[in-house]
Design an enzyme around this catalytic site. Structure first.
Site, PDB file in Angstrom:
ATOM      1  N   HIS A 145      -2.166  -3.969   4.991  1.00 39.98           N
ATOM      2  CA  HIS A 145      -1.955  -3.571   6.389  1.00 39.98           C
ATOM      3  C   HIS A 145      -3.299  -3.329   7.053  1.00 39.98           C
ATOM      4  O   HIS A 145      -4.232  -2.827   6.422  1.00 39.98           O
ATOM      5  CB  HIS A 145      -1.054  -2.330   6.497  1.00 39.98           C
ATOM      6  CG  HIS A 145      -1.659  -1.077   5.895  1.00 39.98           C
ATOM      7  ND1 HIS A 145      -2.190  -0.076   6.666  1.00 39.98           N
ATOM      8  CD2 HIS A 145      -1.830  -0.702   4.616  1.00 39.98           C
ATOM      9  CE1 HIS A 145      -2.651   0.882   5.869  1.00 39.98           C
ATOM     10  NE2 HIS A 145      -2.445   0.530   4.627  1.00 39.98           N
ATOM     11  N   CYS A 156      -6.151  -0.085   6.935  1.00 42.69           N
ATOM     12  CA  CYS A 156      -5.904   0.518   5.618  1.00 42.69           C
ATOM     13  C   CYS A 156      -7.047   1.460   5.231  1.00 42.69           C
ATOM     14  O   CYS A 156      -8.204   1.052   5.151  1.00 42.69           O
ATOM     15  CB  CYS A 156      -5.759  -0.576   4.557  1.00 42.69           C
ATOM     16  SG  CYS A 156      -5.388   0.072   2.902  1.00 42.69           S
ATOM     17  N   ASP A 177       0.388   3.816   1.691  1.00 45.13           N
ATOM     18  CA  ASP A 177       0.317   4.419   3.020  1.00 45.13           C
ATOM     19  C   ASP A 177       1.720   4.730   3.566  1.00 45.13           C
ATOM     20  O   ASP A 177       2.590   3.853   3.579  1.00 45.13           O
ATOM     21  CB  ASP A 177      -0.407   3.438   3.959  1.00 45.13           C
ATOM     22  CG  ASP A 177      -0.807   4.096   5.277  1.00 45.13           C
ATOM     23  OD1 ASP A 177       0.076   4.634   5.970  1.00 45.13           O
ATOM     24  OD2 ASP A 177      -2.009   4.066   5.597  1.00 45.13           O
ATOM     25  N   CYS A 199       0.846  -1.199   0.000  1.00 47.56           N
ATOM     26  CA  CYS A 199       0.000   0.000   0.000  1.00 47.56           C
ATOM     27  C   CYS A 199       0.882   1.249   0.000  1.00 47.56           C
ATOM     28  O   CYS A 199       1.989   1.251   0.537  1.00 47.56           O
ATOM     29  CB  CYS A 199      -0.914   0.003   1.226  1.00 47.56           C
ATOM     30  SG  CYS A 199      -2.124   1.364   1.207  1.00 47.56           S
ATOM     31  N   ARG A 202       2.791   4.974   6.387  1.00 46.82           N
ATOM     32  CA  ARG A 202       3.177   4.237   7.602  1.00 46.82           C
ATOM     33  C   ARG A 202       3.649   2.818   7.303  1.00 46.82           C
ATOM     34  O   ARG A 202       3.952   2.059   8.230  1.00 46.82           O
ATOM     35  CB  ARG A 202       1.979   4.189   8.576  1.00 46.82           C
ATOM     36  CG  ARG A 202       1.518   5.558   9.030  1.00 46.82           C
ATOM     37  CD  ARG A 202       0.142   5.473   9.668  1.00 46.82           C
ATOM     38  NE  ARG A 202      -0.880   5.030   8.694  1.00 46.82           N
ATOM     39  CZ  ARG A 202      -2.164   4.835   8.989  1.00 46.82           C
ATOM     40  NH1 ARG A 202      -2.587   5.024  10.224  1.00 46.82           N
ATOM     41  NH2 ARG A 202      -3.012   4.443   8.059  1.00 46.82           N
TER      42      ARG A 202
END
Ligand code: CO
Length: 204
Positions: A96, A99, A42, A40, A44
């Site tokens: 994750h 998400c 993302d 992803c 993080r």
């Protein structure tokens, strides 16, 4: 502009050279990663950091929701290059928990183009709606949907013609499904690894 980032870049490069003077010179001449990470976007979920790999060790493709859509030329190009040219030994699809892409796929709100992109996740939610509806909380439903989405993308990768051709010619290649936890920093291996056409036939 962005002077802080440029300063960080200089400090990072200096640290790398201090630890290993030949590091960048070696990388210039060769890229030979063993792994393709499909994860992803993302912020993080930074691929190299999570598995503690240096530059040169991980080939990375990231998009919103860690999707492997069979019509997406970007993903397909990355996959074919990784399999046919780099000859990676492992592909890991890494979702994750928590998400935002997965949550946005099923919250019913309109956001524009990204709704179209996330459509495959809505399909996964629909296929597994009975299992998901049986879970007691929204958090559990979304976390399970993150896992189901990863499994679906593992099947997409394993069903790809470049991957199947690689298996047919005897190339060693495994497709794995992981979900990363923002809470603990740990990866959960879903145990859906596909190592060849036999595994794929059983999984399908
Ligand atoms: Co995400």
């Amino acid at each position: 502009m962005l002077d802080d980032l440029k300063a960080k870049n200089r400090a990072w490069a200096a640290r790398m050279v201090a630890a290993d003077p030949g590091f960048f010179r070696r990388l210039v001449n060769q890229q030979a990663p063993e792994y393709l990470w499909i994860g992803c976007s993302d912020s993080r979920v930074p691929a190299n950091e999570i598995v503690d790999l240096d530059p040169g060790e991980l080939f990375v493709h990231r998009n919103v929701g860690n999707l492997a859509p069979p019509q997406d030329a970007n993903y397909l190009s990355v996959l074919q290059f990784a399999v046919d040219v780099l000859k990676v030994r492992h592909v890991m699809v890494v979702g994750h928990y928590g998400c935002g892409g997965v949550a946005a796929a099923v919250d019913g709100r309109r956001r524009g183009l990204v709704d179209h992109w996330l459509h495959p996740i809505r399909e996964v939610a629909h296929v597994h709606r009975h299992e998901l509806e049986a879970l007691p909380t929204e958090r559990e439903r979304l976390d399970r949907l993150c896992e189901l989405n990863v499994k679906r993308q593992v099947m997409n990768v394993a069903s790809d013609v470049f991957v199947q051709d690689a298996w047919t010619r005897g190339q060693r290649l495994s497709i794995h499904g992981w979900v990363y936890s923002l809470d603990t920093g740990l990866v959960n291996d879903l145990g859906v690894t596909i190592r060849g056409l036999d595994d794929l036939a059983r999984a399908g």
